[in-house]
Scaffold this active site. Structure first.
Site: not given
Length: 482
Positions: A128, A55
């Site tokens: 997510n 990320h």
């Protein structure tokens, strides 16, 4: 007329000359006692903190969560105590596998990390844009992420290692099917759903626990990018999603999501035909329908990307009374891994940074460490138990109800089941012909150059999910299915 501000050093001393270094004569060498030069160079050398292992590239914005439905029968968390109550939030979107300089339009899951600044502390849900994940056990997480990064020798991405890992991990098929579908490349961050992905819990005032799945449904409508357009944008505007989000908020076009939950009782979970704590599967919305509980709106951009987005630290270990975790293996691994990553990447006192600091008072016995802010506890004791009536004390009323566990301690095979395919197959059959063709072409393109043994092993998974799924990819690859 406003008075001109005086430039200072970081310690507040006025700077007389910010254009010329001190030197021994007009053409002589520079002098080590030029503390302003040394400070500027030393600070510049340290301006980058290590990027997130996953990320790494992200965008963030502040917003508000507003309660629209009474769910106090499920949770005692104060942010849900009244319909219409508002709680400030911070949401960070991200790609998963790429580095900070990677393109926003890569085929990749998108992180959806949400921080609630509640009156009882910060609560984070780290998920997510997909309701499932590739693996079930955090022991395999470093292995999986290695396959999404770069080869140790060449420093190049490798389709071979990705598909080799997936072909040995049949539980990944559901997420792989989503990733290579039309939703694998969202059109920016505003036009995609978000999910807590894991199973979490809610606890009410009676001490009753319910298992919960969190869903964030975009009110902007789902939009995805075709692979050719995504590739074009990667070369012409790699910051496409960041630009779209920032500009939308700046012009007052505030993105919104409906916040929904699925609820399962402990008794239902114990009797459920599937493991409700398996993050590679979803819960049936027919059996456990979505309940809309509020609205999330993003309405304020950060003033400084580094301070407020790059240093933002999220983790499922950040909980408040009335919410909790579950036996989800991946979630339990993330409880440690995320907080530990922040301690390494940002520092042991990362929670004192403004973007991470709770709005509620902090009364702890933690002291010292790099970059400790404020009075560092002052003269108050730094140990507990102690004899001081005004020092922080534990509050048993906030204890969670006990969670019944059973079984001998062992390393249980998380692949002892045989159904890795029904969810992926059901998703494939939900697609129309155009979506199926796109999925098959995307996968076939991504498998170009992968060795025959890996292709054969992976094709078996696709075929077991649905014969048409496996046959379509085999045909696209020019491989004969036996």
């Amino acid at each position: 007329m406003s008075q001109t501000k005086t430039l200072t050093t970081a310690s507040g001393a006025p700077v007389a000359d910010n254009q010329n270094s001190r030197s021994a004569g007009p053409r002589g060498p520079l002098l080590l006692d030029d503390f302003h030069l040394i400070e500027k160079l030393a600070h510049f050398n340290r301006e980058n903190i290590p990027e997130r292992r996953v990320h790494a590239k992200g965008s963030g914005a502040y917003g508000t969560f507003t309660v629209s439905r009474d769910i106090t029968q499920y949770t005692s968390a104060k942010l849900f105590e009244a319909v219409g109550k508002k709680t400030p939030t911070f949401l960070r979107f991200s790609t998963v596998g790429g580095e900070r300089g990677s393109a926003d339009t890569e085929r990749d899951p998108r992180g959806f990390a949400l921080k609630f600044y509640t009156e009882e502390g910060n609560w984070d849900i780290v998920g997510n844009n997909t309701p499932v994940f590739f693996i079930r056990d955090p022991l395999k997480f470093p292995d999986f992420i290695h396959t999404q990064k770069r080869l140790p020798q060449s420093n190049l991405k490798s389709a071979q290692m990705m598909w080799d890992f997936w072909s040995h991990s049949p539980e990944a098929l559901h997420q792989v099917t989503i990733l290579f579908s039309d939703r694998g490349i969202p059109d920016g961050y505003r036009h995609m759903h978000g999910f807590g992905s894991h199973t979490y819990s809610l606890i009410n005032a009676k001490g009753e626990r319910h298992w919960v799945k969190w869903h964030y449904k975009t009110k902007q409508g789902i939009k995805n990018l075709a692979p050719a357009e995504a590739a074009r944008l990667a070369g012409t505007d790699p910051d496409y999603a960041q630009r779209d989000l920032f500009n939308a908020i700046e012009r007052g076009d505030f993105p919104k999501w409906s916040v929904c939950i699925q609820i399962m009782t402990e008794a239902q979970a114990a009797a459920h035909y599937e493991n409700p704590f398996d993050v590679t599967n979803t819960w049936s919305q027919k059996e456990f329908p979505l309940i809309e509980v509020g609205e999330l709106e993003l309405n304020r951009n950060p003033l400084n990307y580094f301070a407020e987005v790059e240093q933002a630290a999220f983790g499922p270990s950040n909980m408040v009374p009335g919410v909790g975790l579950s036996p989800d293996r991946m979630l339990q691994g993330r409880v440690f891994a995320y907080a530990d990553a922040h301690r390494y990447r940002v520092g042991t006192n990362h929670q004192q940074l403004p973007v991470n600091a709770p709005l509620s008072p902090v009364n702890s016995y933690q002291r010292d460490g790099s970059m400790a802010f404020g009075s560092n506890g002052g003269a108050a004791p730094n140990y507990e138990p102690n004899s001081y009536s005004d020092a922080p004390k534990q509050a048993p009323r906030y204890a969670e109800p006990p969670l019944a566990l059973s079984g001998g301690a062992d390393r249980y095979d998380h692949r002892e089941d045989t159904d890795y395919y029904s969810h992926a197959g059901a998703l494939f059959r939900l697609m129309n012909d155009e979506q199926k063709a796109l999925l098959i072409n995307n996968i076939a393109g991504a498998m170009t150059g992968v060795t025959a043994d890996v292709v054969d092993r992976q094709l078996q998974h696709f075929y077991k999910a649905d014969p048409a799924y496996g046959e379509g990819i085999a045909k696209a690859l020019g491989v004969s299915l036996k």
